[in-house]
Motif scaffolding. Structure first.
Motif, PDB file in Angstrom:
ATOM      1  N   GLN A  41      32.127  32.744  35.098  1.00  9.72           N
ATOM      2  CA  GLN A  41      31.740  33.311  36.384  1.00  9.72           C
ATOM      3  C   GLN A  41      31.097  34.686  36.159  1.00  9.72           C
TER       4      GLN A  41
ATOM      5  N   ASP B 144      37.035  31.077  34.136  1.00 12.99           N
ATOM      6  CA  ASP B 144      38.036  30.151  34.653  1.00 12.99           C
ATOM      7  C   ASP B 144      38.856  29.596  33.490  1.00 12.99           C
TER       8      ASP B 144
ATOM      9  N   LYS C 143      42.565  31.526  41.430  1.00 12.30           N
ATOM     10  CA  LYS C 143      41.264  31.365  42.072  1.00 12.30           C
ATOM     11  C   LYS C 143      41.457  31.279  43.591  1.00 12.30           C
ATOM     12  N   SER C 144      40.375  31.525  44.326  1.00 14.96           N
ATOM     13  CA  SER C 144      40.466  31.561  45.789  1.00 14.96           C
ATOM     14  C   SER C 144      41.038  30.276  46.363  1.00 14.96           C
TER      15      SER C 144
ATOM     16  N   ARG D 287      40.908  23.944  36.995  1.00 15.39           N
ATOM     17  CA  ARG D 287      40.835  25.397  36.886  1.00 15.39           C
ATOM     18  C   ARG D 287      41.515  26.037  38.096  1.00 15.39           C
TER      19      ARG D 287
ATOM     20  N   ASN E  56      43.320  29.176  37.768  1.00 12.97           N
ATOM     21  CA  ASN E  56      43.325  30.630  37.662  1.00 12.97           C
ATOM     22  C   ASN E  56      42.162  31.090  36.798  1.00 12.97           C
ATOM     23  N   GLN E  57      41.960  32.391  36.762  1.00 11.23           N
ATOM     24  CA  GLN E  57      40.809  32.959  36.075  1.00 11.23           C
ATOM     25  C   GLN E  57      41.217  34.263  35.411  1.00 11.23           C
TER      26      GLN E  57
END
Length: 358
Positions: A31, A36, A105-106, A154, A156-157
């Protein structure tokens, strides 16, 4: 220079062996200011959440807390209310001048899918010390919905930093004067950029959603698939206030539209507990270009993931509920959020996760 590493620098870390992916990179995995992280081949159900602790390995602690293991290669259900530890495909061999921080992640946060990163020797969630050489694990606890997860997903990041690059209040004020970081409300600056909740929408009375207590399963691979009415109760208000129920989970939206200029990144920080019986967001990354006009944003609302604590609490329109901490990028990213990449929430308002129909 110091700052958050950009996409092209993350690619260089992979080429140099500072990041070891464990499998070929997936499209879009890198990103603008983060990488990710992908689930590995199994999930270990544990009795309780834990940290490895100084000088100890996660694998050794699993011997103390493990209940059973489930195979993720063909997909498996992670049950609501249970805690799982999943070895991630990526591992790190950081140089001594880099640290890292991870976040859900969102879409993960909007499902109330508590996901935190743990490391060998770790004494904090989601924090990776400089020079760390070892595996990464995701601790996953579905809070509102059971989910179907698979290897390679995926949730989390991770973001990499060189030095300290957080903007002071004076620097943040100057950046707002030059770039207009928020509109729709005044710029409240104090240890970050404050933002408030919107409970007086411009049209209609829909102000948010509350997770239903007993629902079906959500397959994390299915995008735009589920009927919101099966998982969420819509919340309406014409008085500009909302009473939060203890231990309930809500999706609300900020009154302000947020802007992250290309040379900066931001992180939503948990707000002080003294302001009320609730927690907003499990912390989250805002990438360079979020809400930026040149990347199709022209300001984007911040979606608020709210969980009430022990007592019912009245939340009122315009109440400050969180803050964004801005940081400089070490380099400008070659790709901005929302500009030619799969960015699900550019230009958003009140919006559920990407798994639900609009």
């Amino acid at each position: 220079m110091t700052g958050v590493l950009a996409s092209q620098q993350i690619a260089a870390m992979i080429a140099s062996g500072a990041i070891l992916p464990g499998a070929d990179l997936a499209p879009g995995q890198i990103q603008p200011a983060s990488l990710d992280l992908r689930l590995g081949t199994e999930a270990i159900r544990v009795r309780a959440s834990f940290l490895a602790g100084a000088g100890r390995r996660v694998a050794d602690r699993l011997d103390e807390f493990e209940m059973h293991r489930v195979d993720l290669t063909q997909g498996a259900v992670l049950e609501k209310g249970c805690v799982y530890v999943v070895p991630l495909l990526e591992r790190l061999a950081l140089p001594d001048d880099l640290t890292a921080v991870a976040n859900a992640k969102s879409s993960t946060g909007r499902l109330d899918l508590l996901t935190r990163t743990i490391t060998d020797g770790g004494t904090e969630f989601d924090r990776v010390p400089r020079g760390y050489d070892g595996p990464l694990y995701a601790e996953i606890c579905p809070r509102s919905f059971s989910v179907l997860a698979r290897t390679g997903m995926r949730l989390n990041q991770i973001r990499f930093r060189r030095g300290q690059s957080v903007l002071s209040d004076a620097e943040l004020s100057a950046l707002h004067e030059a770039e207009t970081l928020v509109n729709g409300g005044p710029a409240v600056i104090g240890e970050g950029l404050g933002f408030s909740v919107d409970l007086k929408p411009d049209a209609g009375t829909l102000v948010g959603w509350r997770a239903k207590p007993h629902t079906g399963l959500i397959d994390l691979e299915k995008i735009g698939h589920y009927d919101p009415a099966e998982f969420w109760d819509p919340l309406h208000s014409d008085k500009g206030r909302l009473i939060l129920d203890p231990d309930a989970f809500y999706i609300l939206v900020s009154r302000e539209a947020v802007h992250i200029p290309p040379a900066y990144a931001a992180e939503m920080a948990p707000y002080l507990a003294m302001v009320g019986e609730f927690r907003v967001h499990y912390a989250g990354f805002f990438d360079p270009g979020f809400g930026h006009a040149g990347a199709g944003g022209t300001g984007s609302r911040g979606v608020l993931e709210v969980r009430c604590h022990e007592a019912p609490f009245v939340l009122e329109h315009g109440q400050i509920v969180g803050r964004l901490v801005y940081e400089r990028m070490d380099e400008a990213p070659e790709q901005l959020y929302g500009a030619g990449i799969a960015s699900n929430y550019q230009g958003q308002g009140l919006k559920l996760s990407k798994h639900f129909r609009g």
